[in-house]
Scaffold this motif. Structure first.
Motif, mmCIF file in Angstrom:
data_model
loop_
_atom_site.group_PDB
_atom_site.id
_atom_site.type_symbol
_atom_site.label_atom_id
_atom_site.label_comp_id
_atom_site.label_asym_id
_atom_site.label_seq_id
_atom_site.Cartn_x
_atom_site.Cartn_y
_atom_site.Cartn_z
ATOM 1 N N GLN A 37 0.833 -1.188 0.000
ATOM 2 C CA GLN A 37 0.000 0.000 0.000
ATOM 3 C C GLN A 37 0.868 1.238 0.000
ATOM 4 O OE1 GLN A 37 -3.013 -0.957 -0.283
ATOM 5 N NE2 GLN A 37 -2.408 -3.050 0.167
ATOM 6 N N ARG A 41 5.089 3.585 6.652
ATOM 7 C CA ARG A 41 5.875 4.485 7.488
ATOM 8 C C ARG A 41 7.276 4.000 7.731
ATOM 9 N NH1 ARG A 41 2.188 7.433 11.809
ATOM 10 N NH2 ARG A 41 0.383 7.612 10.495
ATOM 11 N N ASN A 46 6.707 -5.366 6.389
ATOM 12 C CA ASN A 46 6.117 -5.991 7.560
ATOM 13 C C ASN A 46 5.615 -7.374 7.177
ATOM 14 O OD1 ASN A 46 3.602 -5.626 6.335
ATOM 15 N ND2 ASN A 46 3.425 -3.595 7.226
ATOM 16 N N LYS A 47 5.064 -8.077 8.192
ATOM 17 C CA LYS A 47 4.759 -9.487 7.989
ATOM 18 C C LYS A 47 3.723 -9.666 6.896
ATOM 19 C CE LYS A 47 3.900 -13.748 10.122
ATOM 20 N NZ LYS A 47 5.022 -14.496 9.652
ATOM 21 N N ALA A 48 2.707 -8.775 6.884
ATOM 22 C CA ALA A 48 1.651 -8.916 5.889
ATOM 23 C C ALA A 48 2.217 -8.763 4.482
ATOM 24 C CB ALA A 48 0.579 -7.860 6.134
ATOM 25 N N GLU A 49 3.082 -7.776 4.306
ATOM 26 C CA GLU A 49 3.632 -7.541 2.974
ATOM 27 C C GLU A 49 4.517 -8.688 2.528
ATOM 28 O OE1 GLU A 49 5.468 -3.856 3.575
ATOM 29 O OE2 GLU A 49 3.681 -2.693 3.150
ATOM 30 N N VAL A 51 4.388 -11.833 3.454
ATOM 31 C CA VAL A 51 3.540 -12.996 3.152
ATOM 32 C C VAL A 51 2.854 -12.790 1.816
ATOM 33 C CG1 VAL A 51 1.396 -14.083 3.839
ATOM 34 C CG2 VAL A 51 3.188 -13.792 5.486
ATOM 35 N N CYS A 52 2.327 -11.568 1.597
ATOM 36 C CA CYS A 52 1.630 -11.286 0.339
ATOM 37 C C CYS A 52 2.573 -11.426 -0.843
ATOM 38 C CB CYS A 52 1.058 -9.867 0.413
ATOM 39 S SG CYS A 52 0.268 -9.319 -1.087
ATOM 40 N N ARG A 55 3.219 -15.097 -1.641
ATOM 41 C CA ARG A 55 2.092 -15.714 -2.335
ATOM 42 C C ARG A 55 1.979 -15.208 -3.756
ATOM 43 N NH1 ARG A 55 -2.539 -14.911 2.188
ATOM 44 N NH2 ARG A 55 -1.628 -16.229 3.800
ATOM 45 N N GLU B 38 11.688 -12.169 12.945
ATOM 46 C CA GLU B 38 10.413 -11.603 12.547
ATOM 47 C C GLU B 38 9.305 -12.631 12.539
ATOM 48 O OE1 GLU B 38 12.590 -8.461 9.576
ATOM 49 O OE2 GLU B 38 11.441 -10.142 8.795
ATOM 50 N N SER B 39 9.590 -13.850 12.971
ATOM 51 C CA SER B 39 8.556 -14.873 12.951
ATOM 52 C C SER B 39 7.592 -14.650 14.101
ATOM 53 C CB SER B 39 9.177 -16.251 13.069
ATOM 54 O OG SER B 39 9.635 -16.446 14.385
ATOM 55 N N CYS B 40 6.439 -15.313 14.032
ATOM 56 C CA CYS B 40 5.403 -15.120 15.043
ATOM 57 C C CYS B 40 5.856 -15.634 16.395
ATOM 58 C CB CYS B 40 4.126 -15.833 14.617
ATOM 59 S SG CYS B 40 3.184 -14.918 13.409
ATOM 60 N N CYS B 128 -0.056 -11.571 15.163
ATOM 61 C CA CYS B 128 0.895 -11.971 14.132
ATOM 62 C C CYS B 128 0.311 -13.080 13.266
ATOM 63 C CB CYS B 128 2.190 -12.434 14.799
ATOM 64 S SG CYS B 128 3.468 -12.881 13.655
ATOM 65 N N GLU B 131 -2.407 -11.657 10.991
ATOM 66 C CA GLU B 131 -1.815 -10.870 9.913
ATOM 67 C C GLU B 131 -1.166 -11.763 8.879
ATOM 68 O OE1 GLU B 131 0.670 -7.871 11.368
ATOM 69 O OE2 GLU B 131 1.369 -7.241 9.404
ATOM 70 N N GLY B 132 -0.563 -12.867 9.332
ATOM 71 C CA GLY B 132 0.031 -13.798 8.387
ATOM 72 C C GLY B 132 -1.002 -14.459 7.505
ATOM 73 N N PHE B 133 -2.202 -14.737 8.045
ATOM 74 C CA PHE B 133 -3.231 -15.354 7.222
ATOM 75 C C PHE B 133 -3.845 -14.363 6.254
ATOM 76 C CE2 PHE B 133 -3.551 -19.598 7.976
ATOM 77 C CZ PHE B 133 -3.522 -19.926 9.314
ATOM 78 N N ARG B 134 -4.128 -13.141 6.749
ATOM 79 C CA ARG B 134 -4.829 -12.198 5.900
ATOM 80 C C ARG B 134 -3.927 -11.550 4.869
ATOM 81 N NH1 ARG B 134 -6.897 -7.612 8.494
ATOM 82 N NH2 ARG B 134 -8.405 -7.346 6.829
ATOM 83 N N ALA B 135 -2.640 -11.466 5.152
ATOM 84 C CA ALA B 135 -1.673 -10.780 4.281
ATOM 85 C C ALA B 135 -2.075 -9.331 4.080
ATOM 86 C CB ALA B 135 -1.533 -11.490 2.934
ATOM 87 N N LYS B 136 -2.662 -8.741 5.116
ATOM 88 C CA LYS B 136 -3.004 -7.328 5.047
ATOM 89 C C LYS B 136 -2.605 -6.686 6.364
ATOM 90 C CE LYS B 136 -7.135 -7.775 2.723
ATOM 91 N NZ LYS B 136 -8.497 -7.398 2.461
ATOM 92 N N ASN B 137 -2.205 -5.421 6.285
ATOM 93 C CA ASN B 137 -1.753 -4.747 7.496
ATOM 94 C C ASN B 137 -2.672 -3.581 7.792
ATOM 95 O OD1 ASN B 137 -0.354 -2.954 9.270
ATOM 96 N ND2 ASN B 137 1.473 -4.139 8.880
ATOM 97 N N ARG B 181 -2.212 4.968 13.815
ATOM 98 C CA ARG B 181 -2.215 4.980 12.366
ATOM 99 C C ARG B 181 -2.769 6.250 11.766
ATOM 100 N NH1 ARG B 181 -1.862 -0.373 10.170
ATOM 101 N NH2 ARG B 181 -1.634 -1.762 11.936
#
Lengths: 78, 192
Positions: A37, A41, A46-49, A51-52, A55, B38-40, B128, B131-137, B181
């Motif tokens: 996105q 900042r 980060n973890k989401a990015e 992982v995304c 995939r 950085e792992s859960c 964590c 977030e790992g499942f959704r792949a969205k922050n 945020r």
């Protein structure tokens, strides 16, 4: 069978490099557009990015593979 | 390879040519360690330890404020289980008073530390994982993790307490995340 000349080998290598480079560019652009996105900042992923991105890259290659299989099937039929 | 279209592969190939095998191995190990950090699991452990330390300090502070409530044990004359003629704690020698007081502080501090450590570990772990499942922050990770943490903490007190804990903790997490945020003052432009 006639062996390919060195000029032909060079041409084949050039074409391959161009194809791989094109695939790399497409891959990074599409996965970056999907996964990152524009309101971040910090510079680290980060973890989401991450992982995304994992995939996205896997899916890209799988799509590539499937499409090329289909295309070869089509070309073989004709 | 000096082709501008493939900076990643070119960099890796160029790096392989310049470094020795051992340095490559070290870089790989460093990369694995960084990925592990950085792992859960690592995040859960770190949050648990930090929560434990914070809870310990908080419990210490809180227990030092409770100088007027009776300490547990048979040494309180107003204890109904012990109507015998046992002395109040203030009549004991100073060393005994100190020992009993410190023991009480340690107990309070330890129980508070355990509580906070558990809160931190569960929240960080679930956030964590989600977030790992959704792949969205975004802040929904924190809200769901807060709900699960609040529910898990109140699991012994029945379903109503669980629902209340879930709602409360989720609201708290949502408020904190929303504040963190908030976009910066300057206007944002698109990157690409």
């Amino acid at each position: 069978r006639p062996q390919p000349t060195s000029a032909e080998k060079i041409a084949a290598a050039e074409i391959e490099i161009e194809m791989v480079s094109d695939m790399f560019t497409r891959l990074t652009q599409s996965c970056a557009k999907k996964c990152i996105q524009n309101d971040y900042r910090e510079s680290d992923l980060n973890k989401a990015e991450s992982v995304c991105l994992d995939r996205c890259v896997s899916k890209f290659f799988e799509v590539n593979l499937k499409v090329s299989e289909k295309m070869q099937g089509e070309a073989g039929r004709r | 390879m000096n082709i501008p279209g493939m900076p990643g592969m070119g960099g890796a190939a160029g790096g392989g040519g310049n470094l020795s095998d051992q340095q490559l191995q070290e870089q790989k190990v460093i990369k694995y360690i960084q990925a592990g950090m950085e792992s859960c699991a690592a995040k859960t452990v770190m949050a648990g330890v930090a929560g434990f330390a914070l809870g310990g300090m908080f419990g210490l502070f809180m227990s030092s404020m409770r100088y007027d409530t009776p300490l547990s044990g048979p040494l309180n004359a107003s204890n109904p289980l012990n109507p015998a003629n046992t002395p109040d704690i203030s009549t004991l020698p100073m060393r005994q008073q100190l020992r009993l007081g410190l023991r009480d502080m340690a107990k309070t501090s330890y129980s508070s530390a355990k509580n906070f450590g558990l809160i931190g570990a569960i929240f960080s772990g679930t956030e964590c994982t989600i977030e790992g499942f959704r792949a969205k922050n975004d802040l929904w990770n924190g809200v769901s993790a807060g709900c699960l943490t609040g529910g898990a903490l109140a699991v012994k007190a029945g379903p109503q307490a669980m629902a209340l804990g879930c709602g409360g903790f989720a609201a708290f997490s949502a408020a904190i995340d929303w504040y963190m945020r908030l976009p910066e003052e300057e206007r944002r432009k698109n990157v690409i």
